[in-house]
Design an enzyme around this catalytic site. Structure first.
Site, mmCIF file in Angstrom:
data_model
loop_
_atom_site.group_PDB
_atom_site.id
_atom_site.type_symbol
_atom_site.label_atom_id
_atom_site.label_comp_id
_atom_site.label_asym_id
_atom_site.label_seq_id
_atom_site.Cartn_x
_atom_site.Cartn_y
_atom_site.Cartn_z
ATOM 1 N N ASN A 9 0.879 -1.179 0.000
ATOM 2 C CA ASN A 9 0.000 0.000 0.000
ATOM 3 C C ASN A 9 0.910 1.221 0.000
ATOM 4 O OD1 ASN A 9 -1.784 2.057 0.518
ATOM 5 N ND2 ASN A 9 -2.782 1.037 2.257
ATOM 6 N N ARG A 88 -2.326 -2.020 -3.604
ATOM 7 C CA ARG A 88 -3.520 -1.226 -3.361
ATOM 8 C C ARG A 88 -3.518 -0.051 -4.338
ATOM 9 N NH1 ARG A 88 -5.619 2.617 1.510
ATOM 10 N NH2 ARG A 88 -7.724 2.761 0.675
ATOM 11 N N HIS A 177 -12.792 2.704 -0.599
ATOM 12 C CA HIS A 177 -12.761 1.747 0.522
ATOM 13 C C HIS A 177 -13.460 0.447 0.129
ATOM 14 C CE1 HIS A 177 -12.717 5.191 3.767
ATOM 15 N NE2 HIS A 177 -11.474 4.817 3.471
ATOM 16 N N ARG A 238 -11.294 15.382 6.683
ATOM 17 C CA ARG A 238 -12.057 15.720 5.469
ATOM 18 C C ARG A 238 -13.481 16.123 5.836
ATOM 19 N NH1 ARG A 238 -10.880 10.256 2.248
ATOM 20 N NH2 ARG A 238 -9.078 9.874 3.575
ATOM 21 N N GLU A 382 -8.091 -5.224 5.372
ATOM 22 C CA GLU A 382 -7.922 -4.915 3.956
ATOM 23 C C GLU A 382 -6.738 -5.666 3.358
ATOM 24 O OE1 GLU A 382 -8.537 -0.708 5.204
ATOM 25 O OE2 GLU A 382 -9.236 -0.479 3.144
#
Ligand code: ADP
Length: 395
Positions: A9, A88, A177, A238, A382
């Site tokens: 990732n 990823r 996601h 965010r 993940e």
């Protein structure tokens, strides 16, 4: 037989990695390279219960992956034992709707998509190239954050903006996601002993980034993130949804550039922007307990936005069997979960306070048996999901 897969990732200044045996699902090694491009770069490598560290300046992603290779050579396991590498990749746009074996043409496609994810896709591409030269003889695979949401119906992904402009620039909802939403919805059904195709779920992935999805019979039909991962829920830094008019207003009235507004909404807003820098829910709760009004309002806004989405997705699904919480906040912030679930009492949803307050490390039901919807906490993974996907397309 062990089947080791390396998952990577790559962010703009970091590389996270795990070597996972997809047969036993055991993590053989994991690590993190931080502060790529800065003077005080470092790597931590964990394997066999030990943690090792290297401190040195790491100029770019090629240097970062050379250091990863060095860590495996020094502390094991052998890197050349891996059978495939999964990367990823945040944005697959309209081009990549599923996990994809990486070829030169795929890299060209990713480069073309970079304007849609300028912070995310370029480091992933740099990581892919560096990993390919490190492990040239095994297949490399791109696992997309957007892939699970490629099933959204047009009525859900279409923005009501001028069709010609939208088509020319690829402006639509993509959702992010997805690897987590896919993993968690499958894990919830498996834990409940249900047929995935028979149950409707709402999945709340609440981490630093936060998103919610509606999954009907295993198929994603709604998602809160949009063209970019800025839309939807309130997040750590965010804003999530705002009136799009805010952008032009700030440009006109505050003289801000588009880059400054983008920074404001992505990095200086959300919980941190409302609660004087606190984006971690442990800090927020400590501040709320001490009577801090900014932290309290931030939390109220967070909960209000979340239950607004849950209500909307219940309407879209028509029938909801599971409401599932996952990721850092979803798995750990039991006080926040309790408030959210209590606010849903009008739908017949009932919290089991004792289960909610237990230490949760595996799928757990946190609603009472008479609750109209079964509420679950399902830890996401993940990396394991990426490893499984990588194996699926390369076996
Ligand atoms: P990312 O999106 O970076 O992967 P995570 O899913 O790891 O984020 O979530 C990180 C967030 O989880 C932290 O900012 C914090 O708000 C929350 N969190 C982690 N542990 C706890 C805890 N024990 N109690 C409350 N919140 C927690």
């Amino acid at each position: 037989m062990s089947i080791p897969i390396l998952v990577l990732n790559c962010g703009s200044s970091s590389v996270k990695y795990q070597m996972i045996d997809v047969e036993s699902e055991e993590v053989l090694a994991s690590g993190l390279v931080e502060k790529i491009g800065l003077a005080d770069g470092n790597l931590t490598h964990k394997t066999g219960g030990d943690e090792h560290r290297i401190d040195q300046t790491i100029t770019d992603h090629t240097a970062a992956l050379q250091l990863v290779s060095q860590a495996f050579d020094t502390w094991g396991p052998a890197l050349h034992s891996v059978v495939a590498v999964g990367h990823r990749t945040v944005h697959g746009g309209d081009t990549f709707r599923d996990t994809t074996l990486i070829t030169d043409a795929v890299i060209d496609g990713l480069i073309r998509l970079s304007p849609l994810a300028p912070l995310h896709n370029p480091p992933a591409i740099a990581g892919i190239r560096a990993a390919q030269s490190m492990l040239p003889d095994v297949p490399h695979v791109a696992v997309f954050d957007t892939a699970f949401f490629s099933t959204l119906p047009a009525e859900a992904y279409t923005y009501a903006i001028n069709r010609e402009v939208a088509e020319k620039y690829g402006i639509r909802k993509y959702g992010f996601h997805g690897t987590s939403h896919s993993f968690v919805s499958k894990a919830a059904a498996a834990f409940m002993g249900a047929d995935l195709a028979e149950v409707n779920q709402i999945v709340c992935h609440l981490g630093n980034g936060a998103s919610i999805s509606a999954v009907a019979g295993g198929i994603a039909i709604e998602a809160s993130m949009g063209l970019t991962p800025l839309a939807g829920l309130v997040m750590g830094t965010r804003s999530g949804d705002v009136d799009p008019g805010v952008f032009a207003y700030l440009e006109r009235e505050a003289g801000m550039t588009s880059q400054q507004i983008d920074d404001l909404l992505n990095k200086k807003s959300g919980m941190a922007g409302l609660a004087d820098g606190s984006s971690d829910f442990r800090d927020l709760w400590a501040k709320m307990d001490a009577g801090d009004e900014h932290a309290q309002l931030a939390h109220d806004v967070y909960v209000h936005r979340l239950i607004s989405y849950i209500g909307a997705y219940m309407a879209i699904l028509g029938r909801t069997e599971y409401l599932v919480f996952t990721a850092g906040v979803g798995e750990n912030a039991n006080r926040t979960r309790a408030i959210v679930i209590d606010r849903l009492a009008g739908f017949g949803i009932r919290l089991d306070a004792e289960a909610n307050n237990s230490r949760i490390k595996s799928p757990t039901i946190i609603s009472t048996p008479d609750s109209a919807v079964t509420v679950l906490v399902v830890p996401t993974n993940e990396e394991l999901a990426m490893a499984r996907e990588t194996y699926r397309v390369t076996r």
